[in-house]
Each structure stands twice: as C-alpha cells, then as structure tokens.
Scaffold this motif. Structure first.
Motif, short mmCIF file in Angstrom:
data_model
loop_
_atom_site.label_atom_id
_atom_site.label_comp_id
_atom_site.label_asym_id
_atom_site.label_seq_id
_atom_site.Cartn_x
_atom_site.Cartn_y
_atom_site.Cartn_z
N PRO A 187 59.46 37.48 71.58
CA PRO A 187 60.83 37.05 71.24
C PRO A 187 61.77 37.51 72.36
CG PRO A 187 59.79 38.16 69.38
CD PRO A 187 58.94 38.43 70.58
N PRO A 188 63.06 37.18 72.29
CA PRO A 188 63.99 37.57 73.35
C PRO A 188 63.92 39.07 73.66
CG PRO A 188 65.05 36.05 71.86
CD PRO A 188 63.73 36.38 71.25
N LYS A 223 63.59 32.56 71.47
CA LYS A 223 63.63 32.53 70.01
C LYS A 223 62.34 31.93 69.47
CE LYS A 223 68.67 32.19 69.59
NZ LYS A 223 69.80 31.37 69.09
N SER A 225 61.76 29.73 67.42
CA SER A 225 61.77 28.27 67.32
C SER A 225 61.48 27.58 68.65
CB SER A 225 63.13 27.79 66.80
OG SER A 225 64.18 28.22 67.67
#
Length: 334
Positions: A187-188, A223, A225
């Motif tokens: 993730p970030p 992210k 998504s």
C-alpha cells in the motif's frame, strides 16, 4: 417503566444495600450460600441491571478499555483485538473497538469519545497525526499503549513486529529459490505507517547485499484499489516477475485475485510469499508460504502492559518499544 434500584433488590431479598453491593462485586467471603441464592433470585425476578455509570463514578473505574485500530479488515488487527478481549474478559473488563480507517479526524473523534466514556485506558494503532491529543492524554496520566506503529514524538509503550526480520526472511527465501525478478507489492508508503516502510526498506537492503548478482526488484505501491491495474501493466512486459512479495494480507488478496483472473500459476509461473499468515494459507492451492506475526501474543502483551499502568503495578517503569519475532511458515508457493 420505573428503573429497578439496588434498594428495591435489597428490600425484595430482605437484606441490606451493602450486602447487595458485596454480592454485585463478587465479595462472598462472609456471605452464606442461602443469602447468595436469595439475592441471585431477587436480581433475576426483578430483572435488575446495575447502573454502570454510577458504579464507575463510585469506584473510579468504568472497567472498560478502548481499542482504536487503523483498519479492522486486516487479519492482524482482528487477531490482536481477540487477544485483548480475551485478556480483558478474564478480568471482568469490557472492550470498545473503534475502526479509524487510517483517518486522523476519525481517530480524533474516537479518542474524544472514549475519554468522555471514561474508559480506563486505550490501546491504539495510531495514524501518527494526532500527536498533540495523545500527548495531552499522557500529560493527564492516561494509560496508553500503541500497537504496530511508532510515533517518534511520543514516549509510549509500543508493541510491533520485527519488520526488518520479516523482510529479511522473505528476501532469503526468494534468494534461495534463485528467482531473477521480484515484484514487491505495498500500500502507499507513508512515514507514519511503520510496518510498510520498514518492510520495504529492509527487503531492498537484503536483496542489494547480494552485490551485482542480486535479482531485479520492481516496487509497486498504491491504494488497494489500484494494485490490480499496476500488476496488469507489470506483467504485460516481456521480462515480467517470476516472484512476488506481498507485504500484508490486504495486498495478498489483490495479488491472488489478479493471478487467478490472468490464469498465472503459482509457483510454476510466479512464486509467492507474504507477511500475515491468513486463515486460508494452508488450504489454498498451492498452500502459501507466509511470514506469520504472533498477533495473539502481541495483543496479550499490549493488554498486560495497559493493565499494569491502570493498576499502577510499576510506577517507576519507562515506556518501551517491544518487537516480536516473525515466523516463516514454509509451504509450496515458493
């Protein structure tokens, strides 16, 4: 409907209010079995429920703690919560669980709510953006323990995984397999999310120690998504990865979904290893090699420390950062 009071129970049972109080607090040393049965029946017949607010004001304890998690969807978070709840239940305490969604404003509201409810202490997976509010709690002597993340500005007992060791285990396992191109998925990379930063940095350092012979590493961050699309782009290249390191369970779900839809086989087409021993890892086809966090031990330790502060068992102790060892679970995905 008229609220049933302690006085009503005492009158119904034919005993004093102080005897009812002793019964409700589990002090039976000087109480006959006949009296205990009589009071129990009175409580049942009248459907009596103690006034917890009044009781907490009198005892200066709400027998409740708060747990603020960053994201309750993580396997690690739910396991930690379960361990904390088990520990508290054994001691007659309740747990209020709050899901901050990694949003500082939401975290702030939960902190203020828990304080208003006079919980006896808080275990938090901090976002890192409410430093002043947490410092205020510490200045007031509020029992506080952090889980999974370090906030450098605050002196708070903190429990987390040895993330560097976890990343090193992943790197060593893939190096032993002789893979040439590793995709590391995260993730970030936010500074305040300690595990992500530590795992990514330590993995890259472990690979680079191989010198000129080290495999290529492609870092994909973003992210949740966006992970599928980024993997799709990476695997369309001629020299696509032959191994994947997913740094947590949510990333793993996206990776497995991508590989399944693209009909990319594990481990024939690409090897797989991840942090977090998800429940389906041992019966996935093929079973997944994972790096397990001792989440239940970590949650229990956090609760033990919080209770030690609540009960003032050690008044001269200084806050510590405690790291737990990860466990490599070898299966068949790499």
């Amino acid at each position: 409907m008229k609220r049933v009071t302690m006085a009503d129970v005492a009158k119904y049972a034919g005993v004093s209010k102080s005897t009812i109080s002793q019964y409700l607090n589990g002090r039976f040393d000087y109480m006959s079995e006949e009296t205990r049965v009589k009071i129990g029946q009175a409580v049942k017949d009248l459907n009596y429920r103690p006034n917890m607010v009044a009781r907490s004001l009198k005892q200066k304890s709400s027998t409740t703690i708060g747990v603020i998690v960053a994201n309750i969807l993580h396997v690690f978070s739910t396991q930690v919560i379960r361990a904390i709840e088990d520990f508290c239940h054994q001691r007659g305490f309740h747990v209020i669980v709050c899901n901050a969604d990694d949003q500082p404003e939401k975290e702030k509201k939960y902190i203020e709510m828990l304080k208003a409810k006079q919980v006896d202490g808080i275990i938090a997976f901090p976002t890192g953006d409410n430093v002043e509010l947490y410092q205020q709690l510490l200045d007031e002597g509020y029992p506080l323990v952090f889980m999974d993340r370090i906030v450098k500005e605050l002196k708070v007992d903190t429990i987390l995984l040895d993330n560097e060791e976890a990343a090193r285990l992943a790197a060593e396992t893939l190096l032993q397999g002789g893979y040439k191109h590793i995709a590391m998925i995260s993730p970030p990379l936010l500074e305040q999310v300690t595990p992500r930063v530590e795992r990514v940095n330590a993995f890259q350092e472990s690979i680079q120690k191989m010198g000129q012979q080290h495999p290529e590493v492609s870092l994909i961050t973003g992210k949740i998504s966006t992970i599928y699309e980024k993997l799709d782009t990476l695997f369309q290249k001629d020299k696509h990865p032959d191994a994947i390191f997913a740094i947590n369970d949510r990333v793993l779900h996206e990776v497995l979904s991508f590989l399944s839809r693209r009909n990319i086989q594990i481990p024939d087409d690409v090897a797989m290893i991840n942090v977090d021993d998800v429940s389906f890892a041992d019966f996935y086809n093929p079973p997944l090699t994972t790096i397990s966090q001792p989440a239940f031990d970590m949650g229990k330790k956090a609760a033990e420390i919080l209770f030690a502060v609540i009960l003032k068992e050690k008044t001269d102790r200084h806050p510590e950062t405690m790291r737990f060892k990860p466990i490599l679970v070898r299966r068949k995905s790499c």
